[in-house]
Design a protein around this motif. Structure first.
Motif, PDB file in Angstrom:
ATOM      1  N   THR A 122       0.886  -1.277   0.061  1.00  0.00           N
ATOM      2  CA  THR A 122      -0.015  -0.027   0.085  1.00  0.00           C
ATOM      3  C   THR A 122       0.705   1.213   0.074  1.00  0.00           C
ATOM      4  N   PHE A 123       0.667   2.202  -0.807  1.00  0.00           N
ATOM      5  CA  PHE A 123       1.419   3.282  -0.892  1.00  0.00           C
ATOM      6  C   PHE A 123       0.639   4.598  -0.890  1.00  0.00           C
ATOM      7  N   LEU A 124       0.813   5.513  -0.227  1.00  0.00           N
ATOM      8  CA  LEU A 124       0.094   6.847  -0.357  1.00  0.00           C
ATOM      9  C   LEU A 124       1.035   7.717  -1.019  1.00  0.00           C
ATOM     10  N   ILE A 125       0.460   8.446  -1.997  1.00  0.00           N
ATOM     11  CA  ILE A 125       1.461   9.436  -2.849  1.00  0.00           C
ATOM     12  C   ILE A 125       0.662  10.825  -2.712  1.00  0.00           C
ATOM     13  N   ASP A 126       1.347  11.822  -2.648  1.00  0.00           N
ATOM     14  CA  ASP A 126       0.815  13.288  -2.412  1.00  0.00           C
ATOM     15  C   ASP A 126       0.680  13.745  -3.679  1.00  0.00           C
ATOM     16  N   PRO A 127       0.093  14.857  -3.772  1.00  0.00           N
ATOM     17  CA  PRO A 127      -0.225  15.599  -5.105  1.00  0.00           C
ATOM     18  C   PRO A 127       0.830  15.851  -5.958  1.00  0.00           C
ATOM     19  N   GLU A 128       2.230  15.945  -5.452  1.00  0.00           N
ATOM     20  CA  GLU A 128       3.352  16.118  -6.363  1.00  0.00           C
ATOM     21  C   GLU A 128       3.960  14.872  -6.750  1.00  0.00           C
ATOM     22  N   GLY A 129       3.504  13.702  -6.502  1.00  0.00           N
ATOM     23  CA  GLY A 129       3.740  12.521  -7.022  1.00  0.00           C
ATOM     24  C   GLY A 129       4.781  11.733  -6.086  1.00  0.00           C
ATOM     25  N   VAL A 130       4.975  12.302  -4.802  1.00  0.00           N
ATOM     26  CA  VAL A 130       5.812  11.656  -3.929  1.00  0.00           C
ATOM     27  C   VAL A 130       5.200  10.856  -3.101  1.00  0.00           C
ATOM     28  N   ILE A 131       5.897   9.342  -2.915  1.00  0.00           N
ATOM     29  CA  ILE A 131       5.364   8.640  -1.727  1.00  0.00           C
ATOM     30  C   ILE A 131       5.614   9.105  -0.265  1.00  0.00           C
ATOM     31  N   GLN A 132       4.535   9.314   0.415  1.00  0.00           N
ATOM     32  CA  GLN A 132       4.535   9.623   1.905  1.00  0.00           C
ATOM     33  C   GLN A 132       4.373   8.496   2.607  1.00  0.00           C
ATOM     34  N   PHE A 133       3.939   7.191   2.153  1.00  0.00           N
ATOM     35  CA  PHE A 133       3.304   6.319   3.180  1.00  0.00           C
ATOM     36  C   PHE A 133       3.562   5.052   2.319  1.00  0.00           C
ATOM     37  N   MET A 134       4.275   3.970   2.997  1.00  0.00           N
ATOM     38  CA  MET A 134       3.903   2.518   2.320  1.00  0.00           C
ATOM     39  C   MET A 134       4.064   1.496   3.405  1.00  0.00           C
ATOM     40  N   GLU A 135       3.394   0.544   3.043  1.00  0.00           N
ATOM     41  CA  GLU A 135       3.231  -0.632   3.868  1.00  0.00           C
ATOM     42  C   GLU A 135       3.054  -2.187   3.138  1.00  0.00           C
ATOM     43  N   ILE A 136       4.143  -2.796   3.570  1.00  0.00           N
ATOM     44  CA  ILE A 136       3.956  -4.108   2.917  1.00  0.00           C
ATOM     45  C   ILE A 136       3.798  -5.291   3.626  1.00  0.00           C
ATOM     46  N   THR A 137       2.699  -6.281   3.510  1.00  0.00           N
ATOM     47  CA  THR A 137       2.291  -7.266   4.407  1.00  0.00           C
ATOM     48  C   THR A 137       2.636  -8.292   3.759  1.00  0.00           C
ATOM     49  N   ALA A 138       2.687  -9.638   4.572  1.00  0.00           N
ATOM     50  CA  ALA A 138       2.952 -11.074   4.121  1.00  0.00           C
ATOM     51  C   ALA A 138       1.325 -11.312   3.447  1.00  0.00           C
ATOM     52  N   GLU A 139       1.581 -12.506   2.728  1.00  0.00           N
ATOM     53  CA  GLU A 139       0.642 -12.986   1.970  1.00  0.00           C
ATOM     54  C   GLU A 139      -0.845 -13.307   2.863  1.00  0.00           C
ATOM     55  N   GLY A 140      -0.841 -13.811   3.805  1.00  0.00           N
ATOM     56  CA  GLY A 140      -2.162 -14.383   4.636  1.00  0.00           C
ATOM     57  C   GLY A 140      -2.517 -13.060   5.491  1.00  0.00           C
ATOM     58  N   ILE A 141      -2.091 -11.709   5.636  1.00  0.00           N
ATOM     59  CA  ILE A 141      -2.141 -10.630   6.262  1.00  0.00           C
ATOM     60  C   ILE A 141      -2.995  -9.601   5.423  1.00  0.00           C
ATOM     61  N   GLY A 142      -4.596  -9.640   5.574  1.00  0.00           N
ATOM     62  CA  GLY A 142      -5.063  -8.796   4.919  1.00  0.00           C
ATOM     63  C   GLY A 142      -5.234  -7.234   5.586  1.00  0.00           C
ATOM     64  N   ARG A 143      -5.547  -6.204   4.841  1.00  0.00           N
ATOM     65  CA  ARG A 143      -5.352  -4.760   5.159  1.00  0.00           C
ATOM     66  C   ARG A 143      -6.632  -4.436   5.587  1.00  0.00           C
ATOM     67  N   ASN A 144      -6.773  -3.074   6.202  1.00  0.00           N
ATOM     68  CA  ASN A 144      -7.939  -2.498   6.659  1.00  0.00           C
ATOM     69  C   ASN A 144      -8.288  -1.115   6.169  1.00  0.00           C
ATOM     70  N   ALA A 145      -9.214  -0.925   5.579  1.00  0.00           N
ATOM     71  CA  ALA A 145      -9.349   0.283   4.887  1.00  0.00           C
ATOM     72  C   ALA A 145      -9.650   1.747   5.932  1.00  0.00           C
ATOM     73  N   ALA A 146     -10.158   1.158   7.058  1.00  0.00           N
ATOM     74  CA  ALA A 146     -10.326   2.396   8.088  1.00  0.00           C
ATOM     75  C   ALA A 146      -9.025   2.602   8.645  1.00  0.00           C
ATOM     76  N   GLU A 147      -8.157   1.692   8.866  1.00  0.00           N
ATOM     77  CA  GLU A 147      -6.581   2.236   9.280  1.00  0.00           C
ATOM     78  C   GLU A 147      -6.208   2.979   8.395  1.00  0.00           C
ATOM     79  N   LEU A 148      -6.147   2.476   7.091  1.00  0.00           N
ATOM     80  CA  LEU A 148      -5.625   3.472   5.792  1.00  0.00           C
ATOM     81  C   LEU A 148      -6.385   4.937   6.046  1.00  0.00           C
ATOM     82  N   LEU A 149      -7.699   5.132   6.304  1.00  0.00           N
ATOM     83  CA  LEU A 149      -8.217   6.475   6.047  1.00  0.00           C
ATOM     84  C   LEU A 149      -7.415   7.212   7.042  1.00  0.00           C
ATOM     85  N   ARG A 150      -7.318   6.629   8.452  1.00  0.00           N
ATOM     86  CA  ARG A 150      -6.559   7.123   9.342  1.00  0.00           C
ATOM     87  C   ARG A 150      -5.301   7.802   8.926  1.00  0.00           C
TER      88      ARG A 150
END
Length: 187
Positions: A122-150
């Motif tokens: 998961t990568f968050l990119i700002d309006p200038e095209g710069v990566i501000q956040f990244m997260e990489i998880t293992a195969e069996g670990i699902g992500r959470n949209a509410a946490e991403l929103l925060r």
């Protein structure tokens, strides 16, 4: 190698969005906040739960001016077929990017060596095209949209308020910190 504070590398790809095939490039990520959400493959198990969670929260991301791009090494044709057959994927209104060449997946450093599949990145990119956040998880670990929103809200707050930072578990409207010599050792 961390991609934080680096600019998204050039790419062009075909995608499926709202019943149509569209072209997407790195230029589409500029001028607004974007989430690029990699997943291993269509027609799998954890992936549809994550993509449905994003679909269920898409309006909240849109209120924040954030566009979502899901990416797998499947084709845009596969994305359409999946949307046509899966009730969870059929909900999706955001862009589903096909990356069969692996260019985008490799650009973001989430290609699984020798497998042709993306890690859960998961990568968050700002309006200038710069990566501000990244997260990489293992195969069996699902992500959470509410946490991403925060995290998106925190990144947007910090971008709009230079000199302030968001502490752990920060929620919108809560107190932030202003790093200074006087604050050292007092937290």
């Amino acid at each position: 190698m961390s991609l934080i504070n680096t600019t998204v590398k050039p790419f062009t790809a075909q995608a499926y969005k709202a019943g149509k095939f569209v072209s997407v490039s790195d230029a589409d990520l500029k001028g607004k906040w974007s989430v690029v959400f990699f997943y291993p493959a269509d027609f799998t198990f954890v992936c549809p739960t994550e993509l449905e969670d994003l679909a269920d929260n898409y309006a909240e991301f849109q209120k924040l001016g954030v566009e979502i791009y899901s990416v797998s090494t499947d084709t845009h044709f596969s994305h359409k077929a999946w949307a046509d057959t899966s009730p969870a994927i059929g909900k999706i209104q955001y862009t589903m990017v096909g990356d069969p060449s692996g260019v985008i997946t490799n650009n973001f450093g989430v290609m699984r060596e020798g497998q042709g599949l993306a890690d859960r990145g998961t990568f968050l990119i700002d309006p200038e095209g710069v990566i501000q956040f990244m997260e990489i998880t293992a195969e069996g670990i699902g992500r959470n949209a509410a946490e991403l929103l925060r995290k998106v809200k925190a990144a947007q707050y910090v971008a709009a308020h230079p000199g302030e930072v968001c502490p752990a578990k920060w929620e919108e409207g809560e107190k932030t910190l202003a790093p200074s010599l006087e604050l050292v050792g007092k937290i």
